[in-house]
Design an enzyme around this catalytic site. Structure first.
Site, PDB file in Angstrom:
ATOM      1  N   THR A   1       0.846  -1.197   0.000  1.00  0.00           N
ATOM      2  CA  THR A   1       0.000   0.000   0.000  1.00  0.00           C
ATOM      3  C   THR A   1       0.881   1.248   0.000  1.00  0.00           C
ATOM      4  OG1 THR A   1      -0.064   0.043   2.420  1.00  0.00           O
ATOM      5  CG2 THR A   1      -1.900  -1.063   1.323  1.00  0.00           C
TER       6      THR A   1
ATOM      7  N   SER B   1       5.456   2.969  -3.637  1.00  0.00           N
ATOM      8  CA  SER B   1       5.022   3.888  -4.701  1.00  0.00           C
ATOM      9  C   SER B   1       6.092   4.904  -5.091  1.00  0.00           C
ATOM     10  CB  SER B   1       3.798   4.670  -4.206  1.00  0.00           C
ATOM     11  OG  SER B   1       4.183   5.509  -3.115  1.00  0.00           O
TER      12      SER B   1
ATOM     13  N   GLN C   1       5.396 -12.314   1.053  1.00  0.00           N
ATOM     14  CA  GLN C   1       4.521 -11.174   0.781  1.00  0.00           C
ATOM     15  C   GLN C   1       3.548 -11.491  -0.357  1.00  0.00           C
ATOM     16  OE1 GLN C   1       6.402  -7.325   0.405  1.00  0.00           O
ATOM     17  NE2 GLN C   1       4.871  -6.645  -1.071  1.00  0.00           N
TER      18      GLN C   1
ATOM     19  N   SER D   1       1.261   4.436   1.987  1.00  0.00           N
ATOM     20  CA  SER D   1       0.826   4.763   3.345  1.00  0.00           C
ATOM     21  C   SER D   1      -0.121   5.953   3.349  1.00  0.00           C
ATOM     22  CB  SER D   1       2.033   5.091   4.223  1.00  0.00           C
ATOM     23  OG  SER D   1       2.900   3.986   4.291  1.00  0.00           O
TER      24      SER D   1
HETATM   25  N1  SAH Z   1       6.418   4.148   1.892  1.00  0.00           N
HETATM   26  C1  SAH Z   1       5.764   3.289   0.903  1.00  0.00           C
HETATM   27  C2  SAH Z   1       5.199   2.086   1.635  1.00  0.00           C
HETATM   28  C3  SAH Z   1       4.900   0.934   0.764  1.00  0.00           C
HETATM   29  S1  SAH Z   1       4.247  -0.484   1.670  1.00  0.00           S
HETATM   30  C4  SAH Z   1       4.661   4.103   0.253  1.00  0.00           C
HETATM   31  O1  SAH Z   1       4.065   4.923   0.950  1.00  0.00           O
HETATM   32  O2  SAH Z   1       4.385   3.915  -0.947  1.00  0.00           O
HETATM   33  C5  SAH Z   1       5.717  -1.300   2.153  1.00  0.00           C
HETATM   34  C6  SAH Z   1       6.620  -1.730   1.020  1.00  0.00           C
HETATM   35  O3  SAH Z   1       7.662  -2.505   1.575  1.00  0.00           O
HETATM   36  C7  SAH Z   1       5.960  -2.581  -0.040  1.00  0.00           C
HETATM   37  O4  SAH Z   1       6.131  -1.968  -1.290  1.00  0.00           O
HETATM   38  C8  SAH Z   1       6.712  -3.909   0.024  1.00  0.00           C
HETATM   39  O5  SAH Z   1       6.862  -4.504  -1.251  1.00  0.00           O
HETATM   40  C9  SAH Z   1       8.035  -3.467   0.613  1.00  0.00           C
HETATM   41  N2  SAH Z   1       8.805  -4.518   1.307  1.00  0.00           N
HETATM   42  C10 SAH Z   1       8.384  -5.450   2.212  1.00  0.00           C
HETATM   43  N3  SAH Z   1       9.397  -6.249   2.606  1.00  0.00           N
HETATM   44  C11 SAH Z   1      10.504  -5.807   1.934  1.00  0.00           C
HETATM   45  C12 SAH Z   1      11.872  -6.233   1.916  1.00  0.00           C
HETATM   46  N4  SAH Z   1      12.309  -7.266   2.636  1.00  0.00           N
HETATM   47  N5  SAH Z   1      12.720  -5.554   1.126  1.00  0.00           N
HETATM   48  C13 SAH Z   1      12.302  -4.514   0.359  1.00  0.00           C
HETATM   49  N6  SAH Z   1      11.033  -4.065   0.326  1.00  0.00           N
HETATM   50  C14 SAH Z   1      10.134  -4.707   1.116  1.00  0.00           C
END
Ligand code: SAH
Length: 223
Positions: free
Chosen positions: A57, A88, A220, A59
Protein backbone atom coordinates in the site's frame (compact mmCIF):
# COMPACT_ATOMS: atom_id res chain seq x y z
CA UNK A 1 -3.71 25.18 -6.95
CA UNK A 2 -5.00 21.81 -5.88
CA UNK A 3 -7.91 22.37 -3.49
CA UNK A 4 -8.30 18.80 -2.32
CA UNK A 5 -4.63 18.46 -1.51
CA UNK A 6 -4.66 21.82 0.27
CA UNK A 7 -7.61 20.75 2.36
CA UNK A 8 -5.92 17.48 3.32
CA UNK A 9 -2.77 19.31 4.35
CA UNK A 10 -4.74 21.97 6.26
CA UNK A 11 -6.49 19.24 8.22
CA UNK A 12 -3.23 17.50 9.09
CA UNK A 13 -1.91 20.86 10.25
CA UNK A 14 -4.98 21.49 12.42
CA UNK A 15 -4.67 18.01 13.89
CA UNK A 16 -1.02 18.84 14.64
CA UNK A 17 0.32 15.90 12.69
CA UNK A 18 2.07 18.49 10.56
CA UNK A 19 3.94 20.81 12.91
CA UNK A 20 6.43 22.60 10.68
CA UNK A 21 6.28 24.86 7.66
CA UNK A 22 8.74 22.70 5.72
CA UNK A 23 6.71 19.49 6.08
CA UNK A 24 3.61 21.43 5.11
CA UNK A 25 5.29 22.80 1.98
CA UNK A 26 6.66 19.40 1.00
CA UNK A 27 3.28 17.69 1.37
CA UNK A 28 1.77 20.40 -0.82
CA UNK A 29 4.53 19.98 -3.41
CA UNK A 30 4.44 16.21 -3.87
CA UNK A 31 1.27 15.26 -5.70
CA UNK A 32 0.02 12.01 -4.10
CA UNK A 33 -2.16 11.46 -7.18
CA UNK A 34 0.97 10.72 -9.21
CA UNK A 35 1.80 7.83 -6.86
CA UNK A 36 -1.53 5.97 -6.69
CA UNK A 37 -3.04 3.49 -9.16
CA UNK A 38 -5.36 4.64 -11.92
CA UNK A 39 -8.44 3.17 -10.16
CA UNK A 40 -7.64 5.16 -6.99
CA UNK A 41 -6.88 8.58 -8.49
CA UNK A 42 -10.23 9.73 -7.13
CA UNK A 43 -9.12 8.80 -3.58
CA UNK A 44 -5.63 10.27 -3.86
CA UNK A 45 -6.24 13.04 -1.31
CA UNK A 46 -8.05 10.93 1.30
CA UNK A 47 -6.19 10.30 4.54
CA UNK A 48 -5.92 6.52 4.32
CA UNK A 49 -3.58 3.96 2.73
CA UNK A 50 -4.34 2.74 -0.81
CA UNK A 51 -3.51 -0.58 -2.48
CA UNK A 52 -0.74 -0.37 -5.07
CA UNK A 53 -0.69 -4.10 -5.92
CA UNK A 54 1.51 -7.00 -4.74
CA UNK A 55 0.05 -6.79 -1.21
CA UNK A 56 1.59 -3.36 -0.77
CA UNK A 57 0.00 0.00 0.00
CA UNK A 58 0.94 3.63 -0.28
CA UNK A 59 0.83 4.76 3.34
CA UNK A 60 -1.76 7.23 4.62
CA UNK A 61 -0.80 10.90 4.32
CA UNK A 62 -0.82 11.30 8.12
CA UNK A 63 1.86 8.60 8.42
CA UNK A 64 3.95 10.23 5.70
CA UNK A 65 3.62 13.56 7.52
CA UNK A 66 4.38 12.02 10.89
CA UNK A 67 7.53 10.31 9.58
CA UNK A 68 8.76 13.45 7.85
CA UNK A 69 8.32 15.48 11.05
CA UNK A 70 10.39 12.93 13.00
CA UNK A 71 13.13 12.93 10.35
CA UNK A 72 12.99 16.66 9.65
CA UNK A 73 16.31 17.80 11.18
CA UNK A 74 18.23 14.81 9.87
CA UNK A 75 16.90 15.32 6.36
CA UNK A 76 17.51 19.06 6.36
CA UNK A 77 21.10 18.70 7.57
CA UNK A 78 21.94 15.38 5.95
CA UNK A 79 23.20 14.41 2.51
CA UNK A 80 22.17 10.76 2.34
CA UNK A 81 18.79 9.26 3.13
CA UNK A 82 17.45 5.74 2.78
CA UNK A 83 13.81 4.70 2.26
CA UNK A 84 13.29 0.98 2.85
CA UNK A 85 10.20 -0.56 1.21
CA UNK A 86 9.83 2.47 -1.02
CA UNK A 87 6.66 1.12 -2.69
CA UNK A 88 5.02 3.89 -4.70
CA UNK A 89 8.08 6.15 -4.47
CA UNK A 90 6.10 8.93 -2.79
CA UNK A 91 8.37 9.28 0.24
CA UNK A 92 11.55 9.23 -1.84
CA UNK A 93 10.32 12.42 -3.50
CA UNK A 94 9.15 13.95 -0.22
CA UNK A 95 12.37 13.09 1.61
CA UNK A 96 14.41 14.53 -1.24
CA UNK A 97 12.50 17.83 -1.10
CA UNK A 98 13.20 18.09 2.65
CA UNK A 99 16.95 17.94 2.05
CA UNK A 100 18.78 21.23 1.84
CA UNK A 101 22.35 20.24 1.05
CA UNK A 102 23.78 20.16 -2.44
CA UNK A 103 24.52 16.59 -3.54
CA UNK A 104 21.66 15.32 -1.40
CA UNK A 105 20.64 11.83 -2.26
CA UNK A 106 17.72 9.53 -1.47
CA UNK A 107 17.99 5.80 -2.07
CA UNK A 108 14.77 3.77 -2.11
CA UNK A 109 15.01 -0.01 -1.71
CA UNK A 110 12.07 -2.14 -2.82
CA UNK A 111 11.94 -5.91 -3.40
CA UNK A 112 8.95 -6.22 -5.77
CA UNK A 113 10.39 -5.70 -9.28
CA UNK A 114 7.07 -4.40 -10.63
CA UNK A 115 6.92 -1.79 -7.86
CA UNK A 116 10.47 -0.71 -8.61
CA UNK A 117 9.36 -0.05 -12.17
CA UNK A 118 6.09 1.54 -11.16
CA UNK A 119 7.75 3.88 -8.66
CA UNK A 120 10.35 4.99 -11.20
CA UNK A 121 7.52 5.73 -13.62
CA UNK A 122 5.63 7.67 -10.92
CA UNK A 123 8.73 9.65 -10.00
CA UNK A 124 9.61 10.41 -13.62
CA UNK A 125 6.50 12.58 -13.96
CA UNK A 126 7.97 15.33 -11.75
CA UNK A 127 11.43 14.17 -10.67
CA UNK A 128 12.99 12.96 -13.90
CA UNK A 129 16.01 15.20 -13.49
CA UNK A 130 16.68 13.84 -10.00
CA UNK A 131 16.40 10.29 -11.36
CA UNK A 132 18.80 11.10 -14.21
CA UNK A 133 21.27 12.70 -11.79
CA UNK A 134 20.88 9.77 -9.37
CA UNK A 135 19.82 12.12 -6.61
CA UNK A 136 16.79 9.88 -6.30
CA UNK A 137 17.53 6.24 -6.97
CA UNK A 138 15.35 3.14 -6.60
CA UNK A 139 17.22 -0.10 -6.00
CA UNK A 140 15.66 -3.56 -6.31
CA UNK A 141 16.72 -5.56 -3.31
CA UNK A 142 16.04 -6.84 0.18
CA UNK A 143 15.55 -3.76 2.32
CA UNK A 144 16.61 -5.63 5.46
CA UNK A 145 20.15 -5.42 4.08
CA UNK A 146 19.96 -1.68 3.45
CA UNK A 147 22.26 -0.40 0.73
CA UNK A 148 25.78 -0.38 2.06
CA UNK A 149 27.47 1.19 -0.99
CA UNK A 150 25.94 4.62 -0.40
CA UNK A 151 25.93 4.63 3.41
CA UNK A 152 26.14 5.73 6.13
CA UNK A 153 22.80 7.53 6.13
CA UNK A 154 21.78 10.50 8.23
CA UNK A 155 18.10 9.56 7.88
CA UNK A 156 16.49 6.15 7.38
CA UNK A 157 12.77 5.60 6.89
CA UNK A 158 11.45 2.05 6.97
CA UNK A 159 8.00 1.72 5.40
CA UNK A 160 7.29 -1.89 6.36
CA UNK A 161 7.17 -3.56 9.78
CA UNK A 162 10.20 -5.60 10.83
CA UNK A 163 9.91 -8.35 13.45
CA UNK A 164 13.16 -7.05 14.91
CA UNK A 165 15.30 -4.09 13.95
CA UNK A 166 17.57 -5.22 11.08
CA UNK A 167 21.21 -5.14 12.19
CA UNK A 168 22.41 -3.94 8.76
CA UNK A 169 20.22 -0.87 8.98
CA UNK A 170 21.61 -0.02 12.41
CA UNK A 171 25.12 -0.38 11.00
CA UNK A 172 24.35 1.88 8.04
CA UNK A 173 22.87 4.61 10.26
CA UNK A 174 25.39 7.45 10.55
CA UNK A 175 26.54 8.87 13.89
CA UNK A 176 24.03 11.56 14.74
CA UNK A 177 21.58 9.80 12.43
CA UNK A 178 17.95 8.87 12.99
CA UNK A 179 15.89 5.91 11.79
CA UNK A 180 12.11 5.59 12.04
CA UNK A 181 10.76 2.05 11.79
CA UNK A 182 7.60 0.12 12.62
CA UNK A 183 8.57 -2.97 14.63
CA UNK A 184 6.61 -6.04 15.65
CA UNK A 185 4.24 -8.74 14.48
CA UNK A 186 0.53 -8.03 14.75
CA UNK A 187 0.71 -5.18 17.23
CA UNK A 188 3.42 -2.97 15.86
CA UNK A 189 5.10 -0.03 17.46
CA UNK A 190 6.64 2.87 15.58
CA UNK A 191 10.17 3.37 16.89
CA UNK A 192 12.54 6.31 16.65
CA UNK A 193 16.15 5.18 16.80
CA UNK A 194 18.93 7.70 17.33
CA UNK A 195 22.64 6.95 17.08
CA UNK A 196 24.81 9.43 18.99
CA UNK A 197 28.33 10.61 18.16
CA UNK A 198 29.80 7.70 20.13
CA UNK A 199 27.70 5.21 18.23
CA UNK A 200 25.38 4.60 21.17
CA UNK A 201 21.79 3.67 20.22
CA UNK A 202 18.72 5.18 21.87
CA UNK A 203 15.24 3.81 21.08
CA UNK A 204 11.90 5.51 21.73
CA UNK A 205 8.48 3.94 21.18
CA UNK A 206 6.20 6.63 19.84
CA UNK A 207 3.00 5.15 18.40
CA UNK A 208 1.01 1.98 17.73
CA UNK A 209 0.78 1.39 13.96
CA UNK A 210 -0.22 -1.07 11.22
CA UNK A 211 2.20 -1.56 8.36
CA UNK A 212 2.76 -4.19 5.67
CA UNK A 213 5.42 -6.64 6.97
CA UNK A 214 9.10 -6.30 6.06
CA UNK A 215 9.54 -9.87 4.90
CA UNK A 216 10.63 -12.29 2.15
CA UNK A 217 9.27 -11.53 -1.30
CA UNK A 218 7.54 -14.92 -1.58
CA UNK A 219 5.86 -14.56 1.80
CA UNK A 220 4.52 -11.17 0.78
CA UNK A 221 3.22 -12.33 -2.60
CA UNK A 222 1.75 -15.72 -1.65
CA UNK A 223 0.48 -15.30 1.93
N1 SAH B 1 6.42 4.15 1.89
C1 SAH B 1 5.76 3.29 0.90
C2 SAH B 1 5.20 2.09 1.63
C3 SAH B 1 4.90 0.93 0.76
S1 SAH B 1 4.25 -0.48 1.67
C4 SAH B 1 4.66 4.10 0.25
O1 SAH B 1 4.06 4.92 0.95
O2 SAH B 1 4.38 3.92 -0.95
C5 SAH B 1 5.72 -1.30 2.15
C6 SAH B 1 6.62 -1.73 1.02
O3 SAH B 1 7.66 -2.51 1.57
C7 SAH B 1 5.96 -2.58 -0.04
O4 SAH B 1 6.13 -1.97 -1.29
C8 SAH B 1 6.71 -3.91 0.02
O5 SAH B 1 6.86 -4.50 -1.25
C9 SAH B 1 8.03 -3.47 0.61
N2 SAH B 1 8.81 -4.52 1.31
C10 SAH B 1 8.38 -5.45 2.21
N3 SAH B 1 9.40 -6.25 2.61
C11 SAH B 1 10.50 -5.81 1.93
C12 SAH B 1 11.87 -6.23 1.92
N4 SAH B 1 12.31 -7.27 2.64
N5 SAH B 1 12.72 -5.55 1.13
C13 SAH B 1 12.30 -4.51 0.36
N6 SAH B 1 11.03 -4.06 0.33
C14 SAH B 1 10.13 -4.71 1.12
Amino acid sequence: MNNKLEKLVQNLFKERVIKSEIVKQVLLSVDRKQFVDESDKINAYEDYPLQIGFNATISAPHMHAYSLELLKDNLQNGVRALDIGSGSGYLCAAMFLMMKQQQSKVIGVEHVPELVEKSIKNLSLSYNKQLQDKQIQIIKGDGRLGFEQEGPYQAIHVGAAAETIPQKLLEQLDKGGRMVIPVGKGNQVFQVIDKDQNGKINIQNVLGVRYVPLTDLNKQLYN
